[in-house]
Enzyme design. Sequence first.
Site, PDB file in Angstrom:
ATOM      1  N   GLU A  92       0.784  -1.224   0.000  1.00  0.00           N
ATOM      2  CA  GLU A  92       0.000   0.000   0.000  1.00  0.00           C
ATOM      3  C   GLU A  92       0.827   1.293   0.000  1.00  0.00           C
ATOM      4  OE1 GLU A  92      -3.398   0.109  -0.143  1.00  0.00           O
ATOM      5  OE2 GLU A  92      -3.373  -2.076  -0.343  1.00  0.00           O
ATOM      6  N   SER A 149     -45.608 -31.912  42.917  1.00  0.00           N
ATOM      7  CA  SER A 149     -45.149 -32.253  44.270  1.00  0.00           C
ATOM      8  C   SER A 149     -43.826 -31.591  44.628  1.00  0.00           C
ATOM      9  CB  SER A 149     -45.006 -33.768  44.408  1.00  0.00           C
ATOM     10  OG  SER A 149     -46.268 -34.394  44.256  1.00  0.00           O
TER      11      SER A 149
END
Length: 825
Positions: free
Chosen positions: A90, A466
Amino acid sequence: MKRSVKLLKFLFWSLLTVASGILLVSASAYLYLSPSLPSVESLRDAKLQTPLRVYSQDNLLIAEFGEKRRSPIQFEDAPIHLIKAFMAAEDDRFYYHPGVDIMGLMRAAVQLVSTGSIQSGGSTITMQVAKNFFLSHERVFSRKFNEILLALQIEQQLSKDEIFELYLNKIYLGNRSYGVEAAAQVYYGKAIDELNLAQIAMIAGLPKAPSRYNPINDPKRALIRRDWILGRMKDLGYVTHEEYTDAVNQPVTARYHGAKIELEAPYIAEMVRQQMVEQYGPDAYTEGFQVYTTVSSELQEAANLSIAHGLMAYNERHGYQGPVTNLFDNIPEEGWQQRINKTPSPGILLPAMVTRVGEEDVEIGLKNGNSAKISWENLSWAKPFLTVNSAGRSPETPADVVKIGDQIWVRVTEDGSYRLAQEPQAQAALVSMHPENGAILALVGGYNFYDSMYNRATQAIRQAGSSFKPFVYAAAIANGMTAATIVNDAPIVFDDANLEDSWRPNNDNMKFNGPMRLREGLYRSRNLVSIRVLRQMGISKTVNYLKQLGFKEESLSRDLSLSLGNVSMTPLELASGYAVLANGGFRIEPWLIQRIETTDELIFAANAAIACNETCIASLNQDTMEMQGEDESPYFSDPELEEMLIQEDTSLTEPDDQPVIAKSVMSPQVNYIMNDILNDVIWKGTGRRARELKRQDIAGKTGTTNDSKDAWFVGFNPDVLTAVWVGMDDFSTLGRWEYGANAALPIWIDYMHTALDGKPEHKTAQPEGVITLKISPETGKLALPGDPNAIFEIFLQENAPQQYSDEGLPPLGEMDLEFSPEDLF
């Protein structure tokens, strides 16, 4: 000579005029554009959009949420080859120019004049930083000029290394990856400092065109770009000839790697995501929050497997419903393998196809062309499913179960063999927490999150059955009854003008055992005993006590069905209630998020209320203690008490290390007695299967609702509390023979083997105010001297029996067997 001088003067003034014009235009452009330019100083505090990540307490990644994958790195942590590769690709003059490369700009200008567009930028790395942080990607001259101005400003205010770091973390590199660390994870499944030179060069080639040079989408074009960058690195002296030669000979190894999930806990992840979005809104996905949960990876994995194994066992009890399909019916034989390869694996199940059926085994094809065998031992369970209550005859040969071409599901057993399986029809949920402070240790909301995101642990409102009885019994003991109170387990009829028929409650086995102690009524889960206990207590007084424990009033039925667990709640809510029993009587709230961090800041640290008895409180610094409530007598039922209970702020606020003590809502004496009775559930009652854990410090309760629509087991010791629910999403029956003891309890046992492994037994000491006496098991009164049947029982000191057992109970026929509704309140 004069002509030459005139020519030189002309050229000088012409050049001066052009230069002045350029300067004038540039100055005008600067004056026009500069007011709209953003402040470069904001780059120092730039917030990179980083996804939300969720971790276990031991730092394993559970999930990642966010559109952009990014993991910022520091410049000093970047490999030198990475820096050089990006410079070669770049901007090789990055460390020498002032932010703008004149030669590159001239090349871009020539392209603009000759073609009308900019074919390749002259952008330096600094200009790309300016564009990526502040500007659009539109290819127009005004944007390019803005880039130049911003680049010059950036170079004045930031160092070269700071600029390069911003670039490495911001640049888009394809496949949702932003920044080099995310790209390394996406393409290679590694950290950036683990990549070789060839892989680094491949990533450095992506900024120019992330789609065109993508090594996954177009490996040939990506390879050309990679090798060009390597050549540039060699020419610039960044790598040696040997390094270059080795790198260009490397094959393309990139492939897509999703977020590297280290712990499968999708229900946990979704709970965290929802809480974070509720607190932070859309910023939750972009601010880089790292959320560390209370979840133990070891226990979560155990929970996942326990749920899967429990549901597979349920399937096998009810028979085989046949193959997914027979591939002969709709796919040519050459397409079978592709079909298996593309079939996802739900949970522990693997797709397979039957390729041979022998006399004693079956040969199967698995994914990627692998093959295996299923022995007769792993097939013989497959009676044909008829209904939820019945199955056909046991198979005699493998051919009775499968045929060639069947697409089936298999699972791997503990010994590594393959076993015929099928997707579960039932569902299950598991919640495990630390009872002392409510920290969630593991949570599973269903068999397969990706098939159904419905979290049954937190969203499924089911009848408790229960498993709710212990709270009714606790209210009774707190209000004068004892574990030795004699209650009749006998038929009872309730007449109500509002009902077409009388209510005739029954026990699950349709049998009655006559008078028994309250303790036995609970550990044997006798419905008629529970009804009489609630009737004797009174419904209003019981409801007030239950509200004190933290149960919502609107969920509590105000009739005798409350004694049988006609209460609907989520598994997490029921587990929270049981925490009171497990932690000595303190009301705590379940919580999941331990802390929230960003890269450089602690945002939140949990400070949950803890169960802390008098000994614990004495050990804390009284000056820093924050008490929740000041009631000196919290153990009695009071309709006003709900207003005094803890209302914990669950919002994610700033860290606070001040200790918080949970509210005591059950006396230690009542709590101790209830724990002792629930320990009998394990050793004498409906939870006997749990004896295989070989521990004396565990307690719990089974639960089954009408028509076996819900099966429960909730059990604990002082260190770990776990609730398990099994049922059908459509509220249909699990089957006639399914109960909490055989559907939910085995899952609990499987999980608790891991949860309690290596933990010493932790028995609670008997508190002051509880005494032990010898009693007659038939009368509940003090045993006569020399009584061979006498047993020990524990009592609240103020409710201990005073009389000796010198007379019996009235005959069964003389005991009350019928009541009207007016007698119940």
